[in-house]
Scaffold this motif. Structure first.
Motif: not given
Length: 550
Positions: A266-268, A424-431
């Motif tokens: 997830y991004k949010n 990766s899932d960590a990299e998918a996280t957005e500001p």
């Protein structure tokens, strides 16, 4: 500090983890050679204490391992009688007809089980064959041989002070050496991570992808209970942009398993997986089922979902990765236990052949080939594009295109080839400033509960004077980087309330607090932290959750 001297014990095979993969390997080794010297080391206080799974079990692995499991009293007592698939809206539901679902999604012939109890039974079968099983023995280090191969593990180190120095009751543990070492630690095992990094086992694979699985056991009104019913849903409350799904399984004794898997891509960063799970139980369909019932247990665990293209090489010098240490979950089926068992059988057969030829410490490439090209590989290849399609198109697009791809795969081909995961899932996280905050309803204490109340129902305990098993590579990152940029997502993605940002009343400064005593060993922090700054290691043996029937 002076080098610690430890006693060493020699075995043919050392197995780390008494889950379905490790126990299957142990049983198969003794079936092949009654004189094979096998030890299984389990970090939980007992076999099954750290096992958490849905679970609807495909018995194909057990059929191969112990064909007469029914006669031997295996706890597979609830055959699936009814399959339901729903897409949920906030107040309504749409049932998907079973005939539109690819055949592999059918649960006919499967069983609703407690995998903890299945593993307890499997341990009994292993011990009857002469396998040594030691619970409460966390494996804290790898032991390497002269040629750089893995030759054993350190297990049973206890009694360290909080600063890592030996305490008054310190026990150095033992070295257990084997001709081969099997790592069956489950998802994101600490030793498996080291082995994958040291030998570059993931050099040719896609990033592994994960979901966070959360589960409660409920006792419900007998009038609402339908033993053997299996229900899966998608949609609300996660919506169409965030992927994941839920399950409700009716087992025996008027109990149901209620759970949710939230995909960790997830991004949010404002998303709060635990509260999404709690909110799900307020859907009219679920609330009516649970009304008048009571929750009796809670737990959480990361789930692998990368599938076939995310499998690292499973063989390394001196040993093999088994089960979820490789990532063998069939995502749309939400099943991995059968593949874990099959991997254990394959690992045992490869090691037996090598030991019979007086070998040890080498790379058993035939095991890796069997995983990829045998029954496990066939199972995972058919669904290999579901996760990347979900990641690209969300719920509706992923459901439509993924369903079509699964149908074509039943005919032995895919028009899409093999898609990549990318980030990766960590990299998918957005500001955080790219997303809106999410307003979650306060738990009502009847259907939904706060995290700390629920953690008490995981029966988790950690001896508090030991070193924290959750460490930071850089202690400044949570407050100086993750908080301003990502709104401190660790305070939300952890399903046990381990991480807090605490403001000092006098100075106004914020500090990052780790309540490691709450940890249920889900490994989400090790996976989802945007800076990959949190490292999960094993606490001393026996600590952690004590799941009764998960």
């Amino acid at each position: 500090m002076a080098e610690i001297e430890r006693e060493a014990m020699e075995y043919d095979v050392v197995i780390v983890g008494a889950g379905p993969a490790g126990l299957s390997a142990a049983i198969r080794l003794k079936q092949l050679d009654a004189d094979c010297n096998v030890v299984v080391l389990e970090k939980g206080s007992e076999v099954g204490a750290h096992i958490l799974s849905g679970a609807v079990l495909d018995p194909c692995g057990l059929n191969k391992l112990i064909p007469d499991w029914k006669e031997k009293g295996a706890p597979l007592n609830v055959p699936v009688k009814e399959d339901n698939f729903y897409v949920l809206g906030e107040a309504g539901k749409l049932r998907l007809p079973n005939f539109v679902m690819p055949p592999l999604m059918s649960n006919h012939g499967n069983y609703i089980v407690s995998m903890g109890n299945v593993c307890r039974w499997m341990a009994e079968q292993a011990e009857e064959l002469g396998v040594e099983i030691f619970p409460g023995m966390a494996c804290s280090e790898l032991v390497f041989g002269e040629n750089g191969e893995v030759k054993g593990v350190v297990a049973g180190e206890m009694g360290k002070n909080a600063d890592g120095t030996p305490g008054p009751s310190y026990e150095p543990g033992m070295e257990l050496h084997g001709k081969y070492v099997f790592l069956s630690e489950g998802v994101r095992g600490s030793l498996s991570k080291q082995v994958i990094a040291k030998y570059g086992l993931d050099a040719d694979s896609e990033p592994q992808k994960f979901g966070l699985g959360m589960k409660e056991i409920w006792e419900i009104d007998p009038a609402k209970h339908n033993e053997g019913e299996v229900t899966h849903t998608m949609g609300w409350p996660l919506g169409t942009k965030n992927t994941g799904g839920t399950f409700i399984y009716h087992l025996d004794n008027n109990q149901v398993y209620v759970g949710m898997i939230v995909d960790l891509n997830y991004k949010n960063p404002h998303l709060y997986p635990y509260m999404e799970f709690q909110r799900f139980k307020h859907h009219p369909m679920v609330a009516e089922l649970l009304k008048g019932g009571k929750r009796v247990a809670y737990g959480a665990r990361a789930v692998t979902k990368g599938g076939y293209q995310s499998m690292p090489k499973a063989a390394f010098p001196g040993g093999m990765l088994l089960g979820c240490s490789v990532g063998l979950v069939n995502l749309p089926r939400i099943k991995g236990n059968h593949n874990a068992m099959l991997s254990g059988i394959a690992a045992a057969e490869a090691a037996h052949e090598a030991i019979a030829a007086n070998r040890g410490g080498d790379v058993l490439d035939n095991y890796d080939a069997e995983l990829r090209n045998g029954a496990v590989g066939d199972d995972l290849k058919r669904v290999r594009n579901v996760a990347p399609l979900n990641g690209r198109f969300g719920l509706l697009g992923g459901l439509t295109v993924g369903g079509f791809d699964m149908w074509t795969n039943t005919l032995g081909f895919s028009l899409l080839g093999t898609l990549k995961h990318g980030k990766s899932d960590a990299e998918a996280t957005e500001p955080a400033d790219k997303h809106k905050k999410i307003d979650y309803p306060k738990p009502d204490g009847k259907l939904s509960f706060d995290r700390l109340t629920n953690v008490a129902f995981s029966f988790t305990n950690h001896e508090e004077s030991q070193p924290a098993h959750l460490t930071l590579k850089d202690p400044s990152i949570p407050v100086q980087h993750n908080l301003p940029k990502y709104a401190g997502p660790s305070a939300r993605y952890c399903p046990a309330g381990v991480y807090e940002f605490v403001e000092d009343e006098k100075t106004g400064e914020t500090r990052f607090q780790i309540n490691f005593q709450n940890c249920v060993h889900c490994k989400t922090c090790d996976i989802k932290d945007p800076a990959q700054n949190i490292v999960w290691t094993t606490p001393q043996g026996g600590d952690g959750p004590n799941y009764p029937n998960m």
